[in-house]
Motif scaffolding. Structure first.
Motif, PDB file in Angstrom:
ATOM      1  N   SER A 151      -4.017   3.812  -1.826  1.00 21.85           N
ATOM      2  CA  SER A 151      -3.062   2.713  -1.748  1.00 21.85           C
ATOM      3  C   SER A 151      -3.335   1.806  -0.558  1.00 21.85           C
ATOM      4  N   GLU A 152      -3.808   2.376   0.546  1.00 23.20           N
ATOM      5  CA  GLU A 152      -4.136   1.538   1.702  1.00 23.20           C
ATOM      6  C   GLU A 152      -5.242   0.550   1.346  1.00 23.20           C
ATOM      7  N   SER A 153      -6.260   1.015   0.629  1.00 17.63           N
ATOM      8  CA  SER A 153      -7.335   0.121   0.202  1.00 17.63           C
ATOM      9  C   SER A 153      -6.837  -0.864  -0.843  1.00 17.63           C
ATOM     10  N   THR A 156       1.692  -1.452   7.934  1.00 16.08           N
ATOM     11  CA  THR A 156       0.833  -2.616   8.126  1.00 16.08           C
ATOM     12  C   THR A 156       1.180  -3.793   7.215  1.00 16.08           C
ATOM     13  N   ARG A 157       2.125  -3.625   6.320  1.00 15.64           N
ATOM     14  CA  ARG A 157       2.485  -4.735   5.421  1.00 15.64           C
ATOM     15  C   ARG A 157       3.151  -5.861   6.212  1.00 15.64           C
ATOM     16  N   LYS A 202      -2.477   8.152  -0.727  1.00 17.93           N
ATOM     17  CA  LYS A 202      -2.220   7.282   0.426  1.00 17.93           C
ATOM     18  C   LYS A 202      -3.471   6.503   0.809  1.00 17.93           C
ATOM     19  N   ALA A 203      -4.605   7.190   0.807  1.00 14.39           N
ATOM     20  CA  ALA A 203      -5.856   6.515   1.154  1.00 14.39           C
ATOM     21  C   ALA A 203      -6.188   5.430   0.125  1.00 14.39           C
ATOM     22  N   ARG A 259       4.713   5.447   6.547  1.00 13.48           N
ATOM     23  CA  ARG A 259       3.404   5.196   7.162  1.00 13.48           C
ATOM     24  C   ARG A 259       2.550   4.238   6.339  1.00 13.48           C
ATOM     25  N   GLU A 260       2.626   4.360   5.025  1.00 15.33           N
ATOM     26  CA  GLU A 260       1.796   3.494   4.204  1.00 15.33           C
ATOM     27  C   GLU A 260       2.301   2.059   4.159  1.00 15.33           C
ATOM     28  N   LEU A 279       0.750   0.899  -6.352  1.00 12.32           N
ATOM     29  CA  LEU A 279       1.474   0.366  -5.200  1.00 12.32           C
ATOM     30  C   LEU A 279       2.961   0.222  -5.507  1.00 12.32           C
ATOM     31  N   ARG A 281      -3.971  -2.266  -1.047  1.00 15.56           N
ATOM     32  CA  ARG A 281      -3.211  -3.365  -0.453  1.00 15.56           C
ATOM     33  C   ARG A 281      -4.114  -4.538  -0.077  1.00 15.56           C
TER      34      ARG A 281
END
Length: 354
Positions: A111-113, A316-317, A108-109, A312-313, A56, A115
């Motif tokens: 890193s989304e998880s 949502t932060r 990307k997938a 994009r990643e 991250l 977070r």
């Protein structure tokens, strides 16, 4: 995939990329095969959740050295931990771009998880410390043009920091075009509309540019009566050969006029205009602060958009959303500085008839 060690002089974000971007190294075979369950899938017990923090950090900063500073370790540790994570997963998560490290589609997938795990750890800390409401944390990096970044982005970041002191804010200023493969920032402010890229973009505001001069210059040389008269006056603007923003191309707005004093920094342009170097093509929000006089206001009234772009990643932060909201509030509260003539016309139209 990041190498196991990199020199301490990692390229800073915003430096001019090399003429030929470094080639992406081929995937290195894992030192050990990925851990598998009897069913053939990856075994989650073989993964170290802490390695995801390193992923991250590099994803957000784009640089191993900068990520290491955020994490409080050296850059070789960051490289080693990401390499270990890629080895356990058996996939490449990051690749080297012209301006730093960027996530692959799989990265990307992941890193989304990741977070969600990071946010859970913060909630644990908040619960232990007795905080009912979740706190904003981590680092948010904003890239912006010199003038707009200093006058508008900086106050917005200060506002967020006052409410969330655990948040670290970084502001990088440079008047340049966004890269097609963005790296090294969470939010970016850019002049004009960026090309299609891996970013979520929205219109933030418009701002006005006009012709301005200092009192001493006007007393010595007089004011131009028409746009054609500008050819008899020295113009202050950007260095054309180094300008990276197409919307600021002087030929689009004043065909046939060539700057006599040029600088890549808008604050240097303001200062040169104030000292009598010539007539500057300047943002209204900077010229007004310097006490400069507007000339040919009816003939030359340039309006350009400021676009807000988010990786994009990072959309949502919560911290990124807070900075985005603060930027919107800042420009909404200070429209009169960005578009002074439009604000004056609106005020006049609102006056009651007498």
């Amino acid at each position: 995939m990041p190498s196991r060690s990199r020199p301490a002089g990692d390229d800073p974000v915003g430096d001019t990329p090399p003429a030929v971007p470094p080639a992406v190294p081929p995937a290195v075979p894992p030192a050990v095969p990925p851990a598998r369950t009897d069913r053939g899938g990856l075994d989650p017990r073989a993964l170290r959740a802490d390695d995801l923090r390193y992923l991250l950090a590099v994803a957000r900063t784009g640089l191993l050295v900068t990520a290491a500073e955020v994490l409080g370790v050296d850059h070789t540790t960051v490289s080693r931990r990401i390499t270990a994570l890629e080895t356990r997963l058996g996939v490449r998560l990051m690749e080297r771009g012209a301006e730093g490290w960027v996530l692959t589609d799989v990265g990307k997938a992941v890193s989304e998880s990741a977070r969600a795990i990071e946010d859970a750890l913060v909630r644990v800390v908040d619960a232990v410390s007795g905080q009912d409401a979740p706190s904003l944390h981590g680092t948010v990096r904003v890239s912006a043009p010199d003038g707009f970044g200093t006058v508008f982005a900086a106050p917005a970041l200060v506002r967020v920091r006052r409410s969330h002191p655990r948040l670290h804010a970084e502001l990088i200023t440079a008047t340049r075009q966004l890269s097609l493969r963005p790296a090294g920032f969470d939010l970016a402010l850019t002049i004009g509309r960026p090309p299609r890229s891996r970013l979520v973009t929205e219109h933030l505001t418009d701002y006005a540019l006009g012709l301005y001069a200092g009192d001493e210059y006007l007393a010595r040389c007089g004011a131009p009566g028409t746009v054609a008269d500008l050819r008899e006056h020295p113009l202050v603007f950007y260095v054309e050969s180094m300008l990276q923003v197409g919307d600021l191309d002087i030929e689009r707005h004043l065909p046939g006029v060539t700057p006599a004093f040029s600088s890549t920094n808008v604050f240097a342009q303001v200062e040169a205009t104030r000292l009598g170097a010539g007539i500057g093509v300047l943002p209204a929000f900077l010229a007004g602060r310097a006490g400069l006089r507007r000339v040919l206001a009816d003939e030359v009234d340039i309006r350009l958009p400021i676009t807000l772009a988010v990786r994009r990643e990072a959309v949502t932060r919560p911290a990124v959303r807070a900075v985005r909201d603060a930027l919107h509030h800042e420009v909404a509260d200070r429209t009169a500085e960005l578009l002074p003539e439009a604000s004056a016309r609106t005020a006049r139209s609102a006056e009651p008839l007498r």
